[in-house]
Design an enzyme around this catalytic site. Structure first.
Site, short mmCIF file in Angstrom:
data_model
loop_
_atom_site.label_atom_id
_atom_site.label_comp_id
_atom_site.label_asym_id
_atom_site.label_seq_id
_atom_site.Cartn_x
_atom_site.Cartn_y
_atom_site.Cartn_z
N SER A 601 0.54 -1.40 0.13
CA SER A 601 0.07 0.09 0.26
C SER A 601 0.72 0.76 -0.15
O SER A 601 1.72 1.26 -0.22
CB SER A 601 -0.92 0.14 1.28
N ASP A 687 -9.74 -3.33 -5.88
CA ASP A 687 -8.75 -2.58 -4.96
C ASP A 687 -9.47 -1.15 -4.63
O ASP A 687 -8.92 -0.51 -6.28
CB ASP A 687 -8.02 -3.12 -4.24
N HIS A 722 -8.52 -4.72 -1.45
CA HIS A 722 -7.37 -4.80 -1.21
C HIS A 722 -6.56 -5.16 -0.45
O HIS A 722 -5.14 -5.29 -0.04
CB HIS A 722 -7.54 -3.33 0.17
#
Length: 751
Positions: A601, A687, A722
């Site tokens: 991320s 995501d 995600h």
């Protein structure tokens, strides 16, 4: 395959020039067309990327299988949680061998809830049902019809009869709110679509509160659903139009009020709603114009005597008005409302009496309120733990006494120097509170701690330690290093980056070093706190050192540590990671030829940045759901979360300095003609936080500029979000894939 070679050929996306211009700077992006998620051409390209990745990494399969097998074997698959008492029931979860998801169970509770003995949880055994045990939610059965399934949250009425839950069956984190009658096991006919996150239910179960997101995936509308009525009649309680504010909700500790917090990483505003009154409206306590970062916790405080009469309703406010590491003040709702919150007045809000003062060496994180005492979360020397503020001390300060520094508060003592102790349950009237304890080398433990007004806390009672099969935990070590950056802090001290080194006891610093994985994140004030990982043992057992670089941008060393790694200081995050890598080599932990980097991320942004800055330092890099096209994303406020990100990165739309600074480190825009190491970008099609298109574009330009022979691959989960695919086995497979990729390129290739 080419005719001349048996080596796989990477897919080449066509180039379609697209231009953007900001602050006089025009950029041509040849791969922006890959953003068209519904295009068959894009989907075909992504499938081709997966096929290429599988071909390039096919020889990793034995190692992947071995690591997956180790994770599976070491994990007690048929397992359970420690039961938690809620009203007249004990609630707990079971996991069953062969099943992807947990099942939620409950059993009737006996005894007076005011009696500490009634809070001793029942002894349950894997696979052995308790008398009266009921499965009230089988996630495996709910997930069976779907390729992806994730719970967004659950809430129960105090009676235990009604359950509200949110489910996501696509991975895009847009949930459906449903209601279940636990006395029959049947769902009610009503439901609410496109809910953001989990629901909140007021104690009677007559009403549920939920958030809805706008087109940028920002939760901005608060609704109240009355059970037994259609969703079309749900009452809109609040709409937050400021695109820079993210809104969340939660009940006060005594469940009398709903706290509504709208904010970002630098400031927020708080509203309060009486949930006992279905006609009540939210009331603004502290407005965003105050630019305060704060939270509010209501508490009823009596005089502390047998004949004290009615308690006074107070508000405990955790805030940064006195300094970046926060303080705690006490006031009343009436006092705040009298100050006309939300007005354009520049006058600072009066937060009342300071209870816990600001300290430079302690980061005060917040409180949990109970009827017996106030539980304080604070961070000292990177370690976050629980400390105890007695109601007597609160009364004394309220009466004019001196504030109580967080550093002077008592708390449960633990033997290890580096650990994480976090509150997992602190029910308002319960005679105990529950904490989770873990460290880098200690599996999670659950402790119940009885409230004791005299000493602050009684001896913690161990309820459970997470079992790990066939592992000698004494074989693993954690070591702390400090890497000097050559900089000086505001107080004149030397800035040093903490590094946690995890290793097998048979591995120690040597002249040549060892294969090493350096992990980092460094954003949003998120701290890489000590935690135990079963999967990480597979690396340590193979002689690989796993090092965590606690870089600036995280919160390990307080608010200033975070502020020194954001906006126009973001590059500190990247240079700290390189400095940490260098120290690991210099101290003999890491072999300079066998050092890899790993992050996800915002940590994926870190990976992209250090790849461009110093690709020669790393033998391989894995960027998981990586934020590598950050400037493009932040320049488009219509994209999910972009406007909210301005408080983290700056606003490149309005500020040319921020634009130039972000462009100077954006991984996608700074790829250069160098020899890159093997790179794996791992992402998911659905995501909503970091769009798949960012790594999809990034791998294309990396390949174009690659001056060596190392592969650059994209692994994309076509049914995930995600967090990747749903289900624990799929998650283990993804971890095994990443660890095998890293191990293979570190020269550790045996199963």
């Amino acid at each position: 395959m080419t005719a001349q070679s048996s080596a796989p050929t990477p897919p080449q996306a066509k180039q379609v020039p697209a231009q953007r211009t900001h602050h006089g700077d025009t950029v041509t992006d040849h791969y922006e067309w890959l953003r068209e998620k519904d295009s068959q051409e894009v989907l075909d390209h992504l499938h081709a990327e997966n096929a290429y990745t599988e071909a390039v990494t096919a020889d990793h399969q034995p190692l992947r299988d071995a690591i997956f097998g180790e994770i599976k074997h070491r994990t007690v698959e048929t397992d359970l949680s420690v039961p938690s008492r809620r009203g007249d029931w004990w609630y707990f979860t079971r996991t069953i061998e062969g099943e992807q998801h947990p099942i939620y169970c409950r059993v009737p509770a006996a005894g007076d809830a005011k009696d500490p003995a009634a809070w001793t949880p029942p002894q349950i055994q894997p696979g052995v049902p308790l008398e009266g045990e009921v499965t009230y939610f089988d996630t495996n059965a709910e997930a069976e019809p779907h390729a992806f399934f994730q719970l967004g949250g659950m809430a129960r009425a105090d009676s235990g009869r009604l359950l509200a839950y949110c489910e996501d069956t696509t991975g895009d984190e847009h949930y459906t709110l449903r209601f279940r009658d636990l006395s029959t096991g049947e769902n009610l006919p009503e439901s609410v679509e496109n809910v953001h996150g989990g629901p909140v239910m007021e104690p009677s179960g007559e009403r549920a509160y939920y958030m809805v997101a706008d087109s940028t995936w920002r939760p901005y509308r608060l609704y109240m659903h009355t059970l037994g009525t259609p969703a079309e009649e749900d009452r809109l309680l609040l709409e937050i139009t400021d695109s820079e504010l993210w809104t969340g909700i939660g009940l006060s500790a005594d469940k009398k009020q709903l706290l509504i917090l709208s904010g970002n990483s630098e400031y927020n505003e708080t509203r309060i709603l009486d949930v006992t009154d279905p006609e009540a409206e939210p009331q603004l306590l502290i407005g965003a114009e105050q630019r305060l970062l704060h939270t509010v916790d209501p508490i009823d405080l009596d005089a502390g005597t047998p004949d004290d009469g009615d308690a006074e309703r107070l508000l405990l406010i955790t805030h940064n008005q006195s300094g970046p590491n926060n303080a705690l003040s006490v006031t009343t709702q009436e006092a705040l409302l009298a100050q006309s919150p939300g007005s354009s007045s520049a006058e600072p809000v009066d937060l009342g009496t300071e209870v816990i003062p600001h300290e430079e060496t302690v980061k005060f994180e917040g409180v949990a309120v109970t009827s017996s005492q106030v539980l304080v979360s604070a961070r000292r020397d990177t370690v976050e733990s629980v400390y105890l503020l007695s109601l007597e001390a609160l009364r004394a300060v309220r009466a004019g006494g001196d504030p109580v520094p967080a550093s002077s508060l008592p708390g449960p003592a633990f033997e290890e120097g580096a650990y994480t102790c976090a509150i997992v349950s602190a029910q308002y009237e319960a005679p105990i509170f529950r904490v989770l304890y873990t460290s880098w080398v200690t599996p999670p433990r659950i402790y119940d701690i009885p409230h004791d007004a005299g000493s602050g806390a009684a001896e913690p009672v161990l309820r459970r330690q997470t079992p790990v099969n066939d592992v000698a935990l004494s074989a693993y070590r954690s070591t702390r290093l400090w890497a000097p950056t050559g900089e000086t802090a505001e107080d004149g001290s030397e800035v040093q980056v903490p590094i946690t080194v995890l290793h097998h006891r048979d591995v120690s610093p040597t002249a040549g070093g060892h294969p090493t994985v350096v992990f980092g994140y460094g954003s949003y004030e998120i701290s890489m706190d000590p935690y135990f990982s079963v999967s990480r043992l597979s690396l340590l057992d193979r002689g690989i050192v796993f090092a965590v670089a606690h870089v600036r941008g995280g919160g390990e060393l307080g608010r200033r540590w975070y502020e020194d790694g954001k906006k126009l200081k973001k590059v500190n995050t990247f240079t700290d990671f390189l400095t940490a890598t260098d120290l690991l080599v210099e101290t003999g932990w890491a072999d300079p030829a066998r050092t890899a980097a790993y992050g996800g991320s915002a940590g994926g942004l870190l990976m992209g940045a250090i790849l461009n800055m110093a690709p020669e330092k790393y033998a391989a890099v894995v960027a998981d759901v990586p934020f590598v096209d950050n400037l493009t994303s932040i320049l488009d406020p219509e994209l999910p979360l972009s406007a909210l990100e301005w408080e983290e990165w700056g606003n490149p739309i309005t500020d040319p300095e921020v634009y130039r600074y972000m462009k100077s480190y954006s991984p996608y825009e700074n790829v250069r003609d160098v020899e890159y190491p093997p790179v794996a970008a791992v992402t998911s099609l659905h995501d909503t936080r970091v769009l798949y298109v960012e790594p999809a574009k990034w791998v294309q330009v990396l390949r174009e500029h690659q001056q060596g022979e190392a592969p650059v691959v994209l692994k994309i989960e076509m049914d995930g979000g995600h967090g990747g695919a749903s289900g624990r086995y799929e998650a283990w497979k993804e971890t095994a894939w990443i660890f095998a990729f890293l191990s293979h390129h570190l020269g550790v290739r045996s199963g």
